[in-house]
Design a protein around this motif. Structure first.
Motif, PDB file in Angstrom:
ATOM      1  N   VAL A   1     -36.145  14.109  22.769  1.00 18.13           N
ATOM      2  CA  VAL A   1     -35.805  13.151  21.710  1.00 18.13           C
ATOM      3  C   VAL A   1     -34.767  12.183  22.257  1.00 18.13           C
ATOM      4  O   VAL A   1     -33.812  12.581  22.921  1.00 18.13           O
ATOM      5  N   ASN A   2     -34.962  10.894  22.001  1.00 17.44           N
ATOM      6  CA  ASN A   2     -34.058   9.868  22.540  1.00 17.44           C
ATOM      7  C   ASN A   2     -32.767   9.744  21.754  1.00 17.44           C
ATOM      8  O   ASN A   2     -31.688   9.569  22.332  1.00 17.44           O
ATOM      9  N   VAL A   3     -32.879   9.795  20.430  1.00 20.58           N
ATOM     10  CA  VAL A   3     -31.726   9.574  19.556  1.00 20.58           C
ATOM     11  C   VAL A   3     -31.679  10.680  18.519  1.00 20.58           C
ATOM     12  O   VAL A   3     -32.713  11.050  17.944  1.00 20.58           O
ATOM     13  N   PHE A   4     -30.472  11.215  18.277  1.00 20.44           N
ATOM     14  CA  PHE A   4     -30.299  12.211  17.227  1.00 20.44           C
ATOM     15  C   PHE A   4     -29.336  11.701  16.167  1.00 20.44           C
ATOM     16  O   PHE A   4     -28.342  11.041  16.477  1.00 20.44           O
ATOM     17  N   VAL A   5     -29.639  12.025  14.930  1.00 18.27           N
ATOM     18  CA  VAL A   5     -28.728  11.754  13.827  1.00 18.27           C
ATOM     19  C   VAL A   5     -28.383  13.085  13.183  1.00 18.27           C
ATOM     20  O   VAL A   5     -29.122  14.065  13.314  1.00 18.27           O
ATOM     21  N   GLU A   6     -27.261  13.123  12.491  1.00 22.06           N
ATOM     22  CA  GLU A   6     -26.785  14.384  11.941  1.00 22.06           C
ATOM     23  C   GLU A   6     -27.584  14.856  10.736  1.00 22.06           C
ATOM     24  O   GLU A   6     -27.730  16.048  10.500  1.00 22.06           O
TER      25      GLU A   6
ATOM     26  N   THR B   1     -33.455  14.878  14.094  1.00 24.04           N
ATOM     27  CA  THR B   1     -32.344  15.340  13.268  1.00 24.04           C
ATOM     28  C   THR B   1     -32.046  16.795  13.612  1.00 24.04           C
ATOM     29  O   THR B   1     -32.713  17.409  14.449  1.00 24.04           O
ATOM     30  N   ARG B   2     -31.082  17.370  12.927  1.00 27.83           N
ATOM     31  CA  ARG B   2     -30.783  18.787  13.125  1.00 27.83           C
ATOM     32  C   ARG B   2     -31.934  19.685  12.688  1.00 27.83           C
ATOM     33  O   ARG B   2     -31.947  20.876  13.004  1.00 27.83           O
TER      34      ARG B   2
ATOM     35  N   TYR C   1     -46.324  29.254  28.351  1.00 24.08           N
ATOM     36  CA  TYR C   1     -46.456  30.686  28.649  1.00 24.08           C
ATOM     37  C   TYR C   1     -45.813  31.551  27.566  1.00 24.08           C
ATOM     38  O   TYR C   1     -46.315  32.626  27.245  1.00 24.08           O
ATOM     39  N   THR C   2     -44.685  31.106  27.043  1.00 30.06           N
ATOM     40  CA  THR C   2     -43.913  31.930  26.105  1.00 30.06           C
ATOM     41  C   THR C   2     -44.088  31.534  24.642  1.00 30.06           C
ATOM     42  O   THR C   2     -43.703  32.288  23.747  1.00 30.06           O
ATOM     43  N   GLY C   3     -44.668  30.359  24.387  1.00 29.42           N
ATOM     44  CA  GLY C   3     -44.766  29.893  23.010  1.00 29.42           C
ATOM     45  C   GLY C   3     -43.410  29.523  22.431  1.00 29.42           C
ATOM     46  O   GLY C   3     -43.223  29.504  21.202  1.00 29.42           O
ATOM     47  N   LYS C   4     -42.468  29.201  23.283  1.00 32.00           N
ATOM     48  CA  LYS C   4     -41.107  28.909  22.850  1.00 32.00           C
ATOM     49  C   LYS C   4     -41.054  27.686  21.936  1.00 32.00           C
ATOM     50  O   LYS C   4     -41.796  26.732  22.107  1.00 32.00           O
ATOM     51  N   ILE C   5     -40.158  27.752  20.953  1.00 36.34           N
ATOM     52  CA  ILE C   5     -39.913  26.632  20.051  1.00 36.34           C
ATOM     53  C   ILE C   5     -38.515  26.092  20.328  1.00 36.34           C
ATOM     54  O   ILE C   5     -37.524  26.837  20.263  1.00 36.34           O
ATOM     55  N   TYR C   6     -38.411  24.806  20.649  1.00 38.36           N
ATOM     56  CA  TYR C   6     -37.111  24.199  20.911  1.00 38.36           C
ATOM     57  C   TYR C   6     -36.459  23.747  19.612  1.00 38.36           C
ATOM     58  O   TYR C   6     -37.104  23.066  18.798  1.00 38.36           O
ATOM     59  N   ASP C   7     -35.188  24.113  19.438  1.00 34.33           N
ATOM     60  CA  ASP C   7     -34.434  23.549  18.325  1.00 34.33           C
ATOM     61  C   ASP C   7     -33.864  22.200  18.756  1.00 34.33           C
ATOM     62  O   ASP C   7     -34.102  21.741  19.882  1.00 34.33           O
TER      63      ASP C   7
END
Length: 256
Positions: free
Chosen positions: A185-190, A131-132, A169-175
């Motif tokens: 993620v294969n499928v996203f819903v709003e 999801t978002r 390396y950066t500890g990045k967090i993906y939104d």
């Protein structure tokens, strides 16, 4: 001064079986569904148990109250030696491998955070629905955790070697935008209102397929990816304690 923290014992994993689906829920919302060692053991046990019921065609793995999992509970690590922590990581690996090795397809419902070991757990699922609110990452560099090949392999097979290194390396967090772009993620819903409907609809479509076909392709894909790894130490004996303690004390770690 070292802060003494009581052993974490709360939290549970629940299993609900419907006519065709097994729904496994990580239920520790006050801690963002962070898993204790006992919960990792229970997760592995429940995942392995669902195949014994011939009515189960699909497994859904989710977290309670709009969160997937923040990973393993760091407070528990502060009371462990390095050897005990390595044993705890073996329990995590057992649970993730159980998801990959059962013949049934597993859908991960990635609402909210999938962080650390929770991120790797989400990647062990066959497909992921987000999801978002989805956030994914593995900021282990602040904890002195030395990821083993099996953990890293799950990231590499989805986003490749270079991005895997950047992520750690950066500890990045993906939104959710980045997770969608990278194919995490294969499928996203709003929104969360659509989430349950989409998840059950996807599971229903899978349940109507030939179970022999689904089991065969899952096994074939797993064999294509499978590699033999040497034994691994998952934590640095010095940095790990300082990293976990600083996390709990909400301060910057002081590594040598």
């Amino acid at each position: 001064m070292r802060v003494m923290i009581k052993r974490v014992t709360d939290g549970k994993i629940t299993l609900q079986e419907t006519s065709k689906m097994a729904i496994i829920t990580m239920n520790r919302p006050a801690s963002r569904n962070a898993l204790t060692s006992d919960m990792w053991l229970e997760l592995a046990r429940l995942v392995k148990s669902v195949e014994s019921n011939p009515k189960n065609k699909v497994v859904i793995l989710k977290g309670a109250r709009g969160q997937f999992s923040a990973g393993s509970d760091i407070r528990e690590f502060t009371q462990m030696t390095a050897d005990e922590a390595n044993a705890a990581f073996e329990k995590m690996e057992d649970a993730m491998a159980a998801i990959e090795n059962i013949s049934l397809p597993v859908i991960g419902v990635i609402d909210g955070p999938a962080m650390g070991a929770g991120f790797i757990l989400s990647l062990a699922c066959d497909i992921r629905i987000g999801t978002r609110n989805t956030k994914m990452g593995i900021p282990v560099g602040r904890l002195g955790i030395t990821l083993g090949p099996s953990f890293v392999q799950r990231i590499v097979r989805l986003i490749g070697p270079s991005r895997t290194k950047e992520l750690v390396y950066t500890g990045k967090i993906y939104d959710y935008h980045e997770a969608k772009q990278l194919g995490l993620v294969n499928v996203f819903v709003e929104n969360r209102e659509e989430l349950e409907h989409t998840c059950l609809k996807t599971a229903g479509i899978m349940a109507d397929q030939s179970m022999a076909s689904l089991a065969a392709v899952k096994k074939a894909v797993h064999l294509c990816e499978q590699q033999t790894h040497a034994p691994w130490k998952y934590v640095d004996p010095v940095d790990f304690h300082e990293g976990c303690l600083s996390f709990v004390e909400k301060r910057k770690p002081h590594f040598g």
